[in-house]
Motif scaffolding. Sequence first.
Motif, PDB file in Angstrom:
ATOM      1  N   SER A   1     101.256  28.397  57.500  1.00  0.00           N
ATOM      2  CA  SER A   1     102.243  27.627  56.729  1.00  0.00           C
ATOM      3  C   SER A   1     103.105  26.730  57.614  1.00  0.00           C
ATOM      4  O   SER A   1     103.564  25.683  57.159  1.00  0.00           O
ATOM      5  CB  SER A   1     103.135  28.567  55.918  1.00  0.00           C
ATOM      6  OG  SER A   1     104.020  29.279  56.752  1.00  0.00           O
ATOM      7  N   ILE A   2     103.309  27.099  58.856  1.00  0.00           N
ATOM      8  CA  ILE A   2     104.195  26.303  59.715  1.00  0.00           C
ATOM      9  C   ILE A   2     103.573  24.955  60.080  1.00  0.00           C
ATOM     10  O   ILE A   2     104.183  23.920  59.834  1.00  0.00           O
ATOM     11  CB  ILE A   2     104.620  27.129  60.948  1.00  0.00           C
ATOM     12  CG1 ILE A   2     105.489  28.299  60.476  1.00  0.00           C
ATOM     13  CG2 ILE A   2     105.370  26.268  61.958  1.00  0.00           C
ATOM     14  CD1 ILE A   2     105.817  29.312  61.524  1.00  0.00           C
TER      15      ILE A   2
ATOM     16  N   CYS B   1     107.318  34.245  59.223  1.00  0.00           N
ATOM     17  CA  CYS B   1     106.655  32.938  59.367  1.00  0.00           C
ATOM     18  C   CYS B   1     106.553  32.233  58.015  1.00  0.00           C
ATOM     19  O   CYS B   1     106.710  31.009  57.932  1.00  0.00           O
ATOM     20  CB  CYS B   1     105.267  33.108  59.980  1.00  0.00           C
ATOM     21  SG  CYS B   1     105.289  33.566  61.710  1.00  0.00           S
TER      22      CYS B   1
ATOM     23  N   GLY C   1     103.223  29.279  52.623  1.00  0.00           N
ATOM     24  CA  GLY C   1     104.436  30.021  52.958  1.00  0.00           C
ATOM     25  C   GLY C   1     104.825  30.989  51.861  1.00  0.00           C
ATOM     26  O   GLY C   1     105.183  32.133  52.129  1.00  0.00           O
TER      27      GLY C   1
ATOM     28  N   GLY D   1     109.848  30.776  57.201  1.00  0.00           N
ATOM     29  CA  GLY D   1     110.025  29.588  58.034  1.00  0.00           C
ATOM     30  C   GLY D   1     109.221  28.408  57.519  1.00  0.00           C
ATOM     31  O   GLY D   1     109.704  27.266  57.494  1.00  0.00           O
ATOM     32  N   GLY D   2     107.985  28.673  57.078  1.00  0.00           N
ATOM     33  CA  GLY D   2     107.153  27.602  56.526  1.00  0.00           C
ATOM     34  C   GLY D   2     107.735  27.025  55.255  1.00  0.00           C
ATOM     35  O   GLY D   2     107.734  25.800  55.054  1.00  0.00           O
TER      36      GLY D   2
ATOM     37  N   ALA E   1     105.986  39.982  60.457  1.00  0.00           N
ATOM     38  CA  ALA E   1     105.747  38.679  61.099  1.00  0.00           C
ATOM     39  C   ALA E   1     105.265  37.655  60.080  1.00  0.00           C
ATOM     40  O   ALA E   1     105.691  36.490  60.106  1.00  0.00           O
ATOM     41  CB  ALA E   1     104.728  38.837  62.227  1.00  0.00           C
TER      42      ALA E   1
ATOM     43  N   GLY F   1     101.348  33.115  56.877  1.00  0.00           N
ATOM     44  CA  GLY F   1     102.614  32.735  57.485  1.00  0.00           C
ATOM     45  C   GLY F   1     102.434  31.810  58.669  1.00  0.00           C
ATOM     46  O   GLY F   1     103.135  30.799  58.805  1.00  0.00           O
ATOM     47  N   VAL F   2     101.491  32.125  59.529  1.00  0.00           N
ATOM     48  CA  VAL F   2     101.257  31.292  60.699  1.00  0.00           C
ATOM     49  C   VAL F   2     100.701  29.927  60.291  1.00  0.00           C
ATOM     50  O   VAL F   2     101.099  28.894  60.833  1.00  0.00           O
ATOM     51  CB  VAL F   2     100.313  32.013  61.691  1.00  0.00           C
ATOM     52  CG1 VAL F   2      99.851  31.086  62.784  1.00  0.00           C
ATOM     53  CG2 VAL F   2     101.011  33.223  62.289  1.00  0.00           C
TER      54      VAL F   2
END
Length: 161
Positions: free
Chosen positions: A93-94, A138, A107, A141-142, A134, A90-91
């Motif tokens: 992917s942004i 994330c 993502g 969001g990605g 989380a 997740g982190v």
Amino acid sequence: MYPAPWLRASDADREAIVAHLGAAAADGRLTLDEYADRTRLVYGSRTWGELARLVHDLPAPPMADARATKSVASTAPSDGGLPLAALICGVVSIPAVACTPVGGVTGIAAVVLGIVSLRTAGRGVANSRGMAVAGLICGLGGVALQVAMIVFMALVESNLE
């Protein structure tokens, strides 16, 4: 309780006796001066008989049951690392949105891993619910940023023609 008094003591034996003395001092059974004196004598001891004389007036240290510790450790639930993997994907992917396919793929992976982690958390398997949530957020969001990037690139391309 202790081996034969004529047997030579090892360094580990002396350290165990010092730990026993430290516990006795922490419990208030020995003063700091007594603790210091006995500790000095422990390190000068060569046999178990000499060591036993230094702790003969103290209660025996509590013994840990290795079988109970092993059974508790073997039955402890394991999350398999899924919540951590969801969080990492997740982190990543942004910022990976800049590389068009990478952000969306990581993502989606974060979303899938986050959902699987949350489902297993309900059955008592996972204990890292926060990381799973989380990672899921994330990841979503990605994916959303990746879709927005693709739409933006398509609009720019159509305006150039």
